[in-house]
Design an enzyme around this catalytic site. Structure first.
Site, mmCIF file in Angstrom:
data_model
loop_
_atom_site.group_PDB
_atom_site.id
_atom_site.type_symbol
_atom_site.label_atom_id
_atom_site.label_comp_id
_atom_site.label_asym_id
_atom_site.label_seq_id
_atom_site.Cartn_x
_atom_site.Cartn_y
_atom_site.Cartn_z
ATOM 1 N N HIS A 85 41.481 23.520 11.204
ATOM 2 C CA HIS A 85 42.563 24.663 11.042
ATOM 3 C C HIS A 85 43.003 25.022 12.448
ATOM 4 O O HIS A 85 43.924 26.069 12.485
ATOM 5 C CB HIS A 85 41.477 25.720 10.410
ATOM 6 C CG HIS A 85 40.681 26.626 11.399
ATOM 7 N ND1 HIS A 85 39.209 26.213 11.547
ATOM 8 C CD2 HIS A 85 40.820 27.420 11.904
ATOM 9 C CE1 HIS A 85 38.576 27.067 12.053
ATOM 10 N NE2 HIS A 85 39.535 27.982 12.617
ATOM 11 N N ASP A 135 36.186 20.043 9.137
ATOM 12 C CA ASP A 135 37.071 20.834 9.887
ATOM 13 C C ASP A 135 37.582 20.242 11.269
ATOM 14 O O ASP A 135 36.889 20.761 12.192
ATOM 15 C CB ASP A 135 36.589 22.030 9.926
ATOM 16 C CG ASP A 135 37.749 23.217 10.104
ATOM 17 O OD1 ASP A 135 38.920 22.827 10.608
ATOM 18 O OD2 ASP A 135 37.644 24.580 9.838
ATOM 19 N N SER A 157 36.288 28.809 17.498
ATOM 20 C CA SER A 157 36.647 27.571 16.597
ATOM 21 C C SER A 157 36.957 26.464 17.393
ATOM 22 O O SER A 157 37.717 26.527 18.101
ATOM 23 C CB SER A 157 37.807 27.843 15.590
ATOM 24 O OG SER A 157 37.059 28.565 14.413
HETATM 25 N N1 ARG Z 1 36.965 31.291 8.632
HETATM 26 C C1 ARG Z 1 37.429 30.324 9.877
HETATM 27 C C2 ARG Z 1 37.835 31.367 10.960
HETATM 28 O O1 ARG Z 1 37.981 32.352 11.050
HETATM 29 C C3 ARG Z 1 38.261 29.233 9.392
HETATM 30 C C4 ARG Z 1 39.570 29.808 8.894
HETATM 31 C C5 ARG Z 1 40.368 28.682 8.284
HETATM 32 N N2 ARG Z 1 40.184 28.256 6.984
HETATM 33 C C6 ARG Z 1 40.713 28.788 5.992
HETATM 34 N N3 ARG Z 1 40.471 28.344 4.774
HETATM 35 N N4 ARG Z 1 41.693 29.831 5.852
HETATM 36 O O2 ARG Z 1 38.836 30.622 11.460
HETATM 37 N N1 ASP Z 2 36.858 30.489 12.557
HETATM 38 C C1 ASP Z 2 37.026 31.200 13.599
HETATM 39 C C2 ASP Z 2 37.761 30.942 14.541
HETATM 40 O O1 ASP Z 2 38.662 30.222 14.001
HETATM 41 C C3 ASP Z 2 35.386 31.415 14.020
HETATM 42 C C4 ASP Z 2 34.780 32.698 13.641
HETATM 43 O O2 ASP Z 2 35.246 33.596 13.501
HETATM 44 O O3 ASP Z 2 33.562 32.244 13.578
HETATM 45 O O4 ASP Z 2 37.939 30.850 15.755
#
Ligand code: ARG
Ligand code: ASP
Length: 651
Positions: free
Chosen positions: A83, A220, A587
């Site tokens: 991502h 990921d 991330s």
């Molecule tokens: N929750 C994670 C972060 O905040 C992954 C986000 C990317 N994935 C998604 N399905 N939108 O970045």
């Molecule tokens: N998914 C988040 C990021 O892209 C990490 C988090 O918020 O825990 O940095």
């Protein structure tokens, strides 16, 4: 059997219960190293951060402007999340070459794809420069003057620090609300090339449905290579550039993880607000988050409907939709978590105790002054938050609008729900006069939207809309926010210092601000709800259990099904949980074992713990990582890119 089970529980609870929140400054890690070692770490503070010798910090990078990545070979190979590389993978994709859908693997260096605009930054060093930054400042000068002293001193320090060397970039960052200042000096590389990415059906497996959730089965990761000039220094893209040779790269442990194992996360957490006043927590969880969730729910419904109807639109809006959905879901968890933790009430009690303690001191009354300022600020802050979710979200007038990724029908329909929300949430007396008049002319938002979104070649009306709304924001809202925030900054600086004196024995870490930090903890599961315990590891068996060709997010590649059918892959590790304190920006961060080897890639948190940006609950706050062994499996079996594994140092 029963006895055995109880002894397992007894063995697990103490291991997991003692979690440490905190995102520590790496140059001060010697203050925590005894604690880290007591929890299992076997290296020294100098191994983590040193300016005299290569240390782990030299293998960690700020990837782009909001993720972390790490070096995993002597030839500049870098790994981060799928991502985090998403925008790059997408920009190289088209309906004919859909790397998002099919994955991408460079089989030779020549096939690696340049990524203009992408950079990675290595931290050269960080230093406390508080006295230089505040030189010339005297008590009683006022915030305006203090800001200008800080700004001009910082500019000079940055210039000195970056004067004669290639690719150096520096920034001065406030810690503890400006009680301390640090300079960060980075070397920034700009020739970065895409090397590999799994198909989204692996790299984004579970999509927005599984996002922020456990159990998780997302592969990921994506891979890039850092290129340098002949002197190994940053250079603009050139076919002549060669792979960067890092001072340090991570060895990879293939031994695997077990509940209770020590882990540490080294990366760039973006933003936390652990020390704010109860009234701000209340604003976030009871006012701002709920409104923004509501607006995004409506926007997402529109995006999803159009994406489901067209493969073209699905590619166009995949990244946009993911980012809208990501915060939308996080806010929901945050609201729930803050309420469950009773944080507003607890902070109120804390503030009362603080004021009792502060009576007669220079801290007296600071919490009340913050509360009063917050009351005054709130309507403007809310107008800003609503503006950014509505008028500002309209795509057609955007200067950087990428037509290849634009669908006018989505924008037209979104305009209606956005501006209806604007009407509903911004009190009439605050709304721009121009907006009221235009609305009266058109009779309804729908009619306005029909007129405005006729075609992408007729943008005048949209441009005027954006300009007028921005004018309103810049003249009516932002100046008020700036004035009140500046008064607030002074009070928070005082309050922060006060809290540190009030709780003498507590270790306060500075709020995250996209600077390099260390968080440490252990691999461990959690109980998301009464009667339920989540194990901390997931396996390929779970991927197969979720596999469903009829659901886009769970439709794995046929090759993965075939491999699994050969037998023996049930226990292939996929993801794991730990209780490290992380946030957005972390991330892609390396998850490191007791010996300093890479065991995983951080990529998410569990939903029940997303309030950790405000308040950390050791019971449920968990970060989610990709097990590095799953990345190796995917590279080898799906990507047939064993040559990349050859480059790595597997232990
Ligand atoms: N929750 C994670 C972060 O905040 C992954 C986000 C990317 N994935 C998604 N399905 N939108 O970045
Ligand atoms: N998914 C988040 C990021 O892209 C990490 C988090 O918020 O825990 O940095």
């Amino acid at each position: 059997m029963k006895k055995h089970f109880l002894s397992i529980i007894a063995a697990l609870v103490p291991l997991c219960a003692v979690a440490d929140d905190g995102m520590w400054l790496p140059n001060l890690i010697s203050a925590r190293i005894a604690d880290m070692q007591a929890k299992g770490f076997r290296l020294s503070a100098e191994d983590i951060y040193s300016v005299n010798q290569a240390s782990l910090k030299d293998a960690v990078v700020l990837f782009g402007r909001g993720c972390t990545g790490e070096l995993i070979s002597s030839e500049g190979l870098l790994i981060t999340n799928h991502h985090c590389g998403y925008g790059q993978i997408q920009s190289h994709s088209s309906v004919e070459h859909d790397y998002l859908r099919d994955g991408f693997w460079a089989m030779t260096r020549a096939e690696e794809l340049p990524c203009p605009g992408l950079s990675v930054s290595f931290l050269e060093r960080m230093d406390d420069v508080s006295s230089q930054v505040l030189r010339g400042y005297e008590a009683g000068m006022g915030e305006r003057q203090r800001d200008s002293v800080v700004r001009s001193n910082s500019a000079r320090l940055i210039e000195e620090a970056t004067a004669d060397e290639k690719g150096l970039r520096a920034s001065v960052e406030a810690m503890y609300y400006g009680n301390i200042y640090y300079i960060f000096i980075y070397r920034e590389y700009t020739d970065i090339r895409l090397v590999g990415a799994p198909p989204s059906s692996i790299g984004k497996f579970g999509g927005d449905t599984d996002n922020w959730m456990w159990p998780r089965h997302t592969g990921d990761f994506s891979m890039f290579r850092v290129y340098a000039g002949e002197d190994n220094m940053p250079a603009d893209y050139s076919p002549e550039n060669r792979p960067y040779s890092p001072k340090r790269f991570f060895s990879i442990s293939t031994k695997g993880v077990q509940e209770g194992d020590f882990t540490f996360i080294y990366g760039f957490p973006g933003s936390t607000r652990e020390y704010i006043h109860s009234s701000e927590v209340e604003y976030i969880s009871e006012v701002s988050d709920p409104a923004r969730i509501d607006i995004r729910t409506r926007r997402l419904e529109i995006q999803k409907r159009h994406m489901a109807a067209s493969q073209k639109v699905r590619i166009q809006y995949s990244a946009k939709c993911a980012s809208v959905a990501n915060a939308w879901k996080k806010w929901q968890g945050e609201v729930k978590g803050v309420r469950k933790m009773n944080t507003v009430q607890k902070k109120r009690e804390y503030e009362r105790a603080f004021e009792l303690w502060a009576a007669g001191s220079r801290y007296e009354g600071v919490t009340e002054r913050i509360a009063a300022l917050e009351r005054e600020l709130r309507p403007y802050a809310f107008a800003r938050d609503i503006y950014s979710e509505t008028a500002y979200a309209v795509e057609l007038p955007k200067k950087n609008l990428v037509l290849k990724d634009y669908d006018i029908d989505i924008d037209r329909e979104s305009f209606v729900v956005e501006m209806e929300a604007f009407l509903r949430y911004v009190p009439e007396e605050m709304q721009p006069q121009w907006f009221r008049e235009r609305l009266a002319d058109f009779g309804s938002i729908e009619a306005w939207s029909e007129a405005m979104f006729r075609s992408v070649d007729e943008r005048e009306m949209a441009l005027e809309f954006a300009e007028r709304m921005q004018e309103w924001y810049l003249s009516e809202i932002r100046p008020q926010i700036a004035r009140l925030s500046s008064e607030m900054a002074l009070e928070y600086r005082t309050y922060m210092r006060g809290q540190m004196e009030f709780e003498k024995d507590r270790d306060f870490f500075p709020d995250a601000n996209l600077t390099l930090r260390v968080a440490y903890g252990r691999v461990c599961g959690y109980s998301p709800a009464d009667g339920t315990w989540y194990k901390p590891v997931s396996t390929l068996m779970g991927v197969i259990e979720k596999d469903n060709p009829d659901i886009f997010d769970y439709n794995i590649p046929q090759t993965l099904r075939d491999i699994y059918a050969r037998g023996g892959y049930e226990d292939t590790p996929v993801c794991f949980l730990a209780n490290n304190h992380t946030t957005g920006g972390n991330s892609g961060s390396p998850v490191i074992n007791a010996d300093g080897e890479l065991i995983g890639l951080n990529f998410d948190r569990v939903w029940e713990g997303t309030m950790s940006d405000i308040v950390f609950d050791p019971e449920v706050c968990r970060n989610i990582s990709l097990d590095i062994r799953y990345a190796l499996f995917v590279i080898r079996e799906i990507g047939h890119a064993g040559h990349l594994i050859e480059e790595m140092d597997l232990r």
